[in-house]
Structure formats: structure tokens, C-alpha cells
Scaffold this motif. Sequence first.
Motif, mmCIF file in Angstrom:
data_model
loop_
_atom_site.group_PDB
_atom_site.id
_atom_site.type_symbol
_atom_site.label_atom_id
_atom_site.label_comp_id
_atom_site.label_asym_id
_atom_site.label_seq_id
_atom_site.Cartn_x
_atom_site.Cartn_y
_atom_site.Cartn_z
ATOM 1 N N ALA A 157 -23.435 24.021 98.407
ATOM 2 C CA ALA A 157 -24.431 23.885 98.418
ATOM 3 C C ALA A 157 -24.253 23.119 97.080
ATOM 4 O O ALA A 157 -25.644 22.349 96.481
ATOM 5 C CB ALA A 157 -25.376 24.410 99.383
ATOM 6 N N ILE A 158 -24.655 24.526 96.403
ATOM 7 C CA ILE A 158 -24.393 24.196 94.789
ATOM 8 C C ILE A 158 -24.015 22.509 94.641
ATOM 9 O O ILE A 158 -24.728 22.269 93.706
ATOM 10 C CB ILE A 158 -23.602 25.024 93.952
ATOM 11 N N LEU A 168 -25.800 21.381 90.712
ATOM 12 C CA LEU A 168 -26.394 22.221 89.891
ATOM 13 C C LEU A 168 -25.371 23.036 89.052
ATOM 14 O O LEU A 168 -25.383 23.962 89.114
ATOM 15 C CB LEU A 168 -26.790 23.410 90.812
ATOM 16 N N ARG A 189 -30.206 28.679 93.679
ATOM 17 C CA ARG A 189 -30.312 26.715 93.116
ATOM 18 C C ARG A 189 -31.779 26.942 92.681
ATOM 19 O O ARG A 189 -31.699 25.588 92.075
ATOM 20 C CB ARG A 189 -30.512 26.712 95.009
ATOM 21 N N HIS A 190 -33.133 27.446 94.029
ATOM 22 C CA HIS A 190 -33.801 27.102 93.584
ATOM 23 C C HIS A 190 -34.292 27.850 91.681
ATOM 24 O O HIS A 190 -35.357 26.564 90.935
ATOM 25 C CB HIS A 190 -35.138 27.917 93.964
ATOM 26 N N ARG A 220 -22.927 20.521 96.441
ATOM 27 C CA ARG A 220 -24.177 19.237 97.262
ATOM 28 C C ARG A 220 -25.054 18.378 96.414
ATOM 29 O O ARG A 220 -25.212 17.712 96.373
ATOM 30 C CB ARG A 220 -24.048 19.586 98.328
ATOM 31 N N GLU A 221 -25.500 19.706 95.687
ATOM 32 C CA GLU A 221 -27.099 19.714 94.666
ATOM 33 C C GLU A 221 -27.015 19.432 93.669
ATOM 34 O O GLU A 221 -27.806 19.163 92.984
ATOM 35 C CB GLU A 221 -27.677 20.555 94.587
ATOM 36 N N ARG A 259 -32.802 25.008 89.574
ATOM 37 C CA ARG A 259 -33.440 23.045 89.689
ATOM 38 C C ARG A 259 -34.075 23.311 89.487
ATOM 39 O O ARG A 259 -34.553 22.670 88.596
ATOM 40 C CB ARG A 259 -33.118 23.373 91.239
ATOM 41 N N SER A 315 -33.942 26.266 104.548
ATOM 42 C CA SER A 315 -33.584 26.984 103.447
ATOM 43 C C SER A 315 -32.062 27.900 103.656
ATOM 44 O O SER A 315 -32.014 28.158 102.118
ATOM 45 C CB SER A 315 -35.127 27.527 102.878
#
Length: 423
Positions: free
Chosen positions: A236-237, A242, A210-211, A239-240, A214, A160
Motif C-alpha cells: 500500500a505504501i 509514500l 500512511r495517513h 502504491r500510494e 500523506r 481503510s
Amino acid sequence: MSVSIGEALSSLVRGGMPVHFTAYDGSEAGPPDAAVGMHLRNERGLAYLLTAPGDLGLARAYVSGDLDLSGVHPGDPYDALLLLKDDLKLRVPTPSEALAIFRGLGVGRLRPPPPPPQEHLPRWRRAVEGLRHSMGRDAEVISHHYDVSNRFYELVLGPSMAYTCAVFDEPDATLEEAQAAKFDLICRKLALQPGQRLLDVGCGWGGMVRHAAREYGVKALGVTLSLEQAEWAKEAIDREGLGDLAEVRHLDYRDVMEDGFDAVSSIGLTEHIGVRNYPAYFAHLRDRLKPGGRLLNHCITRSHNRRTETGAFIDRYVFPDGELIGSGTIVRAAQDVGLEVQHTENLRQHYALTLAQWCRNLETNWDECVAEVGESTARVWGLYMAGSRVGFERGEVELHHVLATRAGVDAPAPFPLRPDWRA
């Protein structure tokens, strides 16, 4: 007349030593079968203890490797700290006793050795180099703590990358489940809806951003003073997938000039801004909100509202310039700038559980953590997280959510008759 280190220590302890203490001079004190052992390895460690009494001297000796603990893992020395806190009763020697001890141990040891490199400057030295909580000084002290190593944080915090109190629906929930529950609780308290805009100040590695993007379809902007956090969050953004909803900037929250946000979240930032800056802080966040918008402030608090400095170890090794105060002061500061406080919640017990899991991760990944940042820095983290766990369990520190709304043009903001985030 010479005095052994064990004899000197024994003379200052009331009720006996709760641990088995041994020293490089061959002396000892306390029961040999004690569950926890403490070994002073060299003269430098003794000099640390003599020239910086209290938690700072102990921390210097321990962090430098001059003082070792046995019976506990350095990634989680919780049991040792609990034992020392409850059962070690030191008395203050009279001036003549102190002089006799110092002479017996050798006056040459009164010269303070240089502190370990992990130690930050004392408050008075930092004051010389910049105004407390100025943008420049805040950036420097944030870098001191957060720009350690993203890989190290991954090993301690888990997937996380959330470095704030989690919310445990059950005591045996996993850390990942509890961190997701924390972000979701905040989203629900903010009543986020698809298409809304969220500002997350002090966003860390972008977990909330991100949560919210998403899970709630929110267009979220996060800002952090840590360059390493911002770079990790951007990756991370991407990669996801977003990027159309989430953004993280390397920026001081005071430099955010956009307004009209439906909601603002501040998760673990207030501890760093200074109590005297609360009015300006809440006014700035209020002005970022549209009328009727919600603000959620999540921060560590004290169990009282008296102004007290953090201890020397925390100030020098962990959070330079950090300040804590009671939730009443936070509520008052928010109200005084025109925000309507709708709800407060104490999550103290949840932070103790969170810290226990971070220590478990540090212990499990100890060898890799040491390879990443060095044993001294890893020892700092084990000591501070285990000590903080004790503080939260004992109620010496707390963690509060304060939920507030910005009034409309000529009327209070609408709010449900009962909390709408329970489900």
C-alpha cells in the motif's frame, strides 16, 4: 425415563424462552412466532452444550454449524444476541435435577467432542507451551487472529483496512469517513508537523503510518507482529507513492531501538501486551520519544480497574491472551514511568458504531468471505463483532485515548493551555 431436548431446556428457563427453539429429536420450546429461531441440528451440538456450559459450549455448537439461528444473518447476529442477553433467564439446576436431565438425554452425550479447529488452546495449555506475553507466544497468538486472510479483512474492514475504533463526527458518517477522522484526530492530538518522526507500534496494515505521511508530511515508521499485515502495508505504501516517508516492518515493538521520535502512537496494541507488562511497555515507548514528545495510547478498556480474564469465547476464538483493564490503570502505569498524562477521552459509543458497520460489511460480502476463510471462521467473526457491539453499547467495555508527554531535561514538557486539536 427419556427426556426430550425441548423439555430439558424448558425446565431450566425462568419466564419462558424468548426464541423458538427446535431440535433434531423433533422437540421444541418457546413461541413458534418468535422473531428469532434456534435449531440444534445433531447430537454433537448437544454434546457441546452439555460438556462446556456457558458461552464456550454455545460458541462451539454455533461455529461448527451444529446450532443455527434463523431471523438473523450469521454475519450480524446482533438482534439474536440482544434478545438472548436480555430475555433468556437460565437457572442452575440442583444436582438431582442435573443428573435426571443427563440420564434422560443419554449419558453417552457427556463425552466432549473435539472442539472446532478455529478454537485456540485453553490458557493452561498455552502456559505449558510458553510464558504468557513472551515474544514467541505473542507472535503466535497475533498470527492466530491477524494472519487469517488479507482479502477477508478487506471485505470486512473496507478500503481503510483499519481494525480499530473509528471516530464518527456524525452517527451516519460512512466507515471510511470515520476511520479517516480517527487517524486525523490522533495526528492532531500528537501535534504532528511536516518533517517530524512518528513511531506507530502495532501498526496493523499501516493506516496511521500512511495517513500521517500523506496528510502531515511526517516520516513514519510502523511495526507489527503480523507478517501478512506488514506485507500488505508495504504494498500500500508503494502504491500510494509514500516510500520516502512511510515504512512498515515485521517487528515486535520491543525490538525497536531507535529513539528521538517526536511522537509515538499505539492504536490497539495495549490489549495484547498484558497488564503486568504495562510498566515496561510505557517505559519502552517513553524512551523512544525525544524530550517534549507526545504519546497517544488508544485501546479497549473496562469500566473498572479490577483484574478479570476475558470470557472463554473471546480467549479461545478471537484474542488469545488478551487482557483488558480500566483506563485508570493505564493512566497510572504511564505516570509511574515519568510520563505526564495530559488528556483522556472515552470513545465507547464510537466503537459500537464501528462494529455495526463491520458486521454490515460481513453480511453484505458473506458469500465471498465464506469462500475465502470458510463458514466456521466467518461465523466466529459475526458472533464476536455483534457481541462486542452489545458490550460497547451497554458500557461493559470502553475505548480510551490517553495522551501523555515526555518531560524535558529539567522541566515538564510544554503543552498548550487548552487542547490544540479541536479544530
